[in-house]
Design a protein around this motif. Structure first.
Motif, mmCIF file in Angstrom:
data_model
loop_
_atom_site.group_PDB
_atom_site.id
_atom_site.type_symbol
_atom_site.label_atom_id
_atom_site.label_comp_id
_atom_site.label_asym_id
_atom_site.label_seq_id
_atom_site.Cartn_x
_atom_site.Cartn_y
_atom_site.Cartn_z
ATOM 1 N N HIS A 118 -7.992 3.504 -0.345
ATOM 2 C CA HIS A 118 -7.406 4.249 -1.462
ATOM 3 C C HIS A 118 -6.187 3.529 -2.050
ATOM 4 N N THR A 119 -5.357 2.969 -1.171
ATOM 5 C CA THR A 119 -4.131 2.298 -1.629
ATOM 6 C C THR A 119 -4.259 0.779 -1.615
ATOM 7 N N GLN A 120 -5.399 0.273 -1.067
ATOM 8 C CA GLN A 120 -5.601 -1.173 -0.956
ATOM 9 C C GLN A 120 -4.463 -1.829 -0.176
ATOM 10 N N THR A 121 -4.018 -1.150 0.885
ATOM 11 C CA THR A 121 -2.946 -1.692 1.721
ATOM 12 C C THR A 121 -3.452 -1.841 3.154
ATOM 13 N N GLY A 122 -2.655 -2.571 3.962
ATOM 14 C CA GLY A 122 -3.027 -2.785 5.345
ATOM 15 C C GLY A 122 -4.157 -3.780 5.477
ATOM 16 N N GLY A 123 -4.846 -3.722 6.604
ATOM 17 C CA GLY A 123 -5.940 -4.651 6.832
ATOM 18 C C GLY A 123 -5.478 -5.922 7.524
ATOM 19 N N PRO A 124 -6.363 -6.895 7.676
ATOM 20 C CA PRO A 124 -6.057 -8.140 8.400
ATOM 21 C C PRO A 124 -5.161 -9.065 7.587
ATOM 22 N N ASN A 125 -3.890 -8.730 7.526
ATOM 23 C CA ASN A 125 -2.946 -9.501 6.710
ATOM 24 C C ASN A 125 -1.763 -10.040 7.506
ATOM 25 N N GLY A 126 -1.820 -9.961 8.844
ATOM 26 C CA GLY A 126 -0.771 -10.542 9.669
ATOM 27 C C GLY A 126 0.508 -9.745 9.744
ATOM 28 N N SER A 127 0.569 -8.563 9.124
ATOM 29 C CA SER A 127 1.814 -7.797 9.100
ATOM 30 C C SER A 127 2.215 -7.283 10.474
ATOM 31 N N ILE A 128 1.285 -7.263 11.420
ATOM 32 C CA ILE A 128 1.598 -6.757 12.753
ATOM 33 C C ILE A 128 2.579 -7.667 13.486
ATOM 34 N N ARG A 129 2.829 -8.853 12.966
ATOM 35 C CA ARG A 129 3.799 -9.757 13.577
ATOM 36 C C ARG A 129 5.225 -9.274 13.367
ATOM 37 N N LYS A 130 5.428 -8.337 12.444
ATOM 38 C CA LYS A 130 6.748 -7.814 12.125
ATOM 39 C C LYS A 130 7.132 -6.698 13.108
ATOM 40 N N PRO A 131 8.410 -6.656 13.543
ATOM 41 C CA PRO A 131 8.843 -5.629 14.496
ATOM 42 C C PRO A 131 8.557 -4.209 14.011
ATOM 43 N N GLU A 132 8.664 -3.972 12.679
ATOM 44 C CA GLU A 132 8.406 -2.624 12.157
ATOM 45 C C GLU A 132 7.007 -2.141 12.492
ATOM 46 N N GLU A 133 6.091 -3.073 12.754
ATOM 47 C CA GLU A 133 4.705 -2.687 13.052
ATOM 48 C C GLU A 133 4.373 -2.836 14.526
ATOM 49 N N PHE A 134 4.740 -3.967 15.150
ATOM 50 C CA PHE A 134 4.319 -4.131 16.547
ATOM 51 C C PHE A 134 5.121 -3.244 17.503
ATOM 52 N N GLU A 135 6.224 -2.651 17.028
ATOM 53 C CA GLU A 135 6.992 -1.730 17.873
ATOM 54 C C GLU A 135 6.499 -0.283 17.758
ATOM 55 N N GLN A 136 5.515 -0.031 16.927
ATOM 56 C CA GLN A 136 4.937 1.302 16.854
ATOM 57 C C GLN A 136 4.252 1.631 18.186
ATOM 58 N N SER A 137 4.225 2.909 18.533
ATOM 59 C CA SER A 137 3.720 3.317 19.842
ATOM 60 C C SER A 137 2.272 2.884 20.069
ATOM 61 N N CYS A 138 1.467 2.867 19.002
ATOM 62 C CA CYS A 138 0.059 2.492 19.158
ATOM 63 C C CYS A 138 -0.115 0.999 19.440
ATOM 64 N N ASN A 139 0.954 0.212 19.214
ATOM 65 C CA ASN A 139 0.866 -1.241 19.390
ATOM 66 C C ASN A 139 1.636 -1.732 20.604
ATOM 67 N N LYS A 140 1.862 -0.845 21.567
ATOM 68 C CA LYS A 140 2.587 -1.228 22.773
ATOM 69 C C LYS A 140 1.926 -2.419 23.454
ATOM 70 N N GLY A 141 2.746 -3.390 23.832
ATOM 71 C CA GLY A 141 2.244 -4.536 24.584
ATOM 72 C C GLY A 141 1.725 -5.679 23.749
ATOM 73 N N LEU A 142 1.576 -5.481 22.447
ATOM 74 C CA LEU A 142 0.960 -6.525 21.624
ATOM 75 C C LEU A 142 1.904 -7.689 21.314
ATOM 76 N N LYS A 143 3.189 -7.523 21.588
ATOM 77 C CA LYS A 143 4.121 -8.630 21.360
ATOM 78 C C LYS A 143 3.725 -9.844 22.204
#
Length: 329
Positions: free
Chosen positions: A65-90
């Protein structure tokens, strides 16, 4: 699908469009080198499960709907990899930094998805077609984008629609649990999903049927025969751990039918998993030709249409003239 191949005029630089992403030959060569380095790293660090989880979580935030997210490498940013669902991915992100330092030309988005592809292949899974060319983004998505089985099937179905995935895609992708184990610090549960972690096969679905065999509903005329076959297939409990959210896979017919199908036919699971994985890794990843090649393609298309039109007019005119001559005689 039709494919157009052209050249930019620069040496060793080609474009593959209409089904293949635009990357130059140098970038493609770096991808193959990175693939080899990832293979060695994942084997030596025994980190296939977390690398696959990184690829899934980076891609799984896509919203049509918003054409956002997806496989764009943004998970490398602390704002995303520190989310509870991404625990351990650092940990996985740091592993990928090693590859990035050797191949700086490659985007994080491509490295994360390539890591997932290699993780599956190195553990005995299917070969997954990988098309490079993803762009990195610094825009992080809000928490809650990823599917959460603990929120129930309705939430799951809405999430899949937002991600443009079907039920079969989700069930097939869930089979990747076979590579990992539950972690106390991530899900409050601890234990392997299967008795053979790090071996990519269909045992996750066999364990689901084993755990919830009494809840299976049998509608087929040969229900008793089928039930005896499944009982023989799944056997008795092997002490593996399923978490309550796994129960969602057996709640609705849409999921349960695919679970039974993959438990019975491992080759089908591997085939459809490869298709679903590729689809997930390309959510929102638009593949189109460069601007100048796009217009060249349109021009070529018009150049074919005009001669065909002229030829058609000549043929019709000839038929009319012959008809009049025959009529005059």
């Amino acid at each position: 699908m039709e494919r157009y191949v052209g050249f930019s005029g620069k040496r060793n630089r080609c474009f593959c469009c209409m089904g293949k992403t635009v990357v130059d030959a140098e970038y493609q060569e770096e991808i193959e080198k990175a693939r080899r380095d990832l293979r060695a790293l994942i084997f030596n660090k025994t980190c296939a499960p977390i690398m696959l989880r990184l690829a899934f979580h980076d891609a799984g935030t896509y919203c049509k709907h918003t054409q956002t997210g997806g496989p764009n490498g943004s998970i490398r940013k602390p704002e995303e990899f520190e989310q509870s669902c991404n625990k351990g991915l650092k940990v996985a992100i740091d592993f990928c930094e090693e590859i990035k330092s050797k191949h700086p030309k490659i985007s994080y988005a491509d490295i994360f998805q390539l890591a997932g592809v290699v993780a599956v292949e190195i553990t005995g899974g299917p070969t997954i077609d990988f098309i490079p060319g993803r762009k990195d983004s610094n825009e992080c998505t809000e928490e809650g984008r990823l599917p959460d089985l603990e929120k129930g099937p309705i939430h799951l179905m809405d999430t899949l629609k937002r991600m443009v995935l079907c039920y079969m895609d989700f069930v097939a992708l869930s089979g990747a649990h076979v590579m990992d184990r539950t972690q106390k610090n991530r899900s409050n549960f601890d234990g392997p999903w299967t008795d053979k972690p790090l071996k990519f096969d269909n045992s996750y679905f066999i364990n689901l049927l084993r755990e919830y065999r009494e809840e299976l509903v049998w509608h087929e005329p040969q229900a008793l025969v089928r039930r005896e076959f499944l009982n023989l297939l799944i056997g008795e409990s092997d002490g593996t751990s399923l978490i309550p959210s796994d129960r969602t896979m057996m709640t609705f017919d849409e999921f349960r039918c695919d679970v039974m199908k993959y438990a019975e036919i491992p080759e089908l699971f591997l085939k459809e998993y490869a298709q679903a994985h590729k689809k997930l890794s390309e959510l929102g990843f638009i593949k189109k030709p460069p601007f100048h090649l796009y217009h060249k393609m349109k021009k070529n298309k018009k150049s074919y249409v005009l001669p065909q039109t002229i030829a058609g007019v000549i043929i019709v005119a000839s038929i009319i003239m012959v008809w009049y001559r025959v009529k005059e005689k």
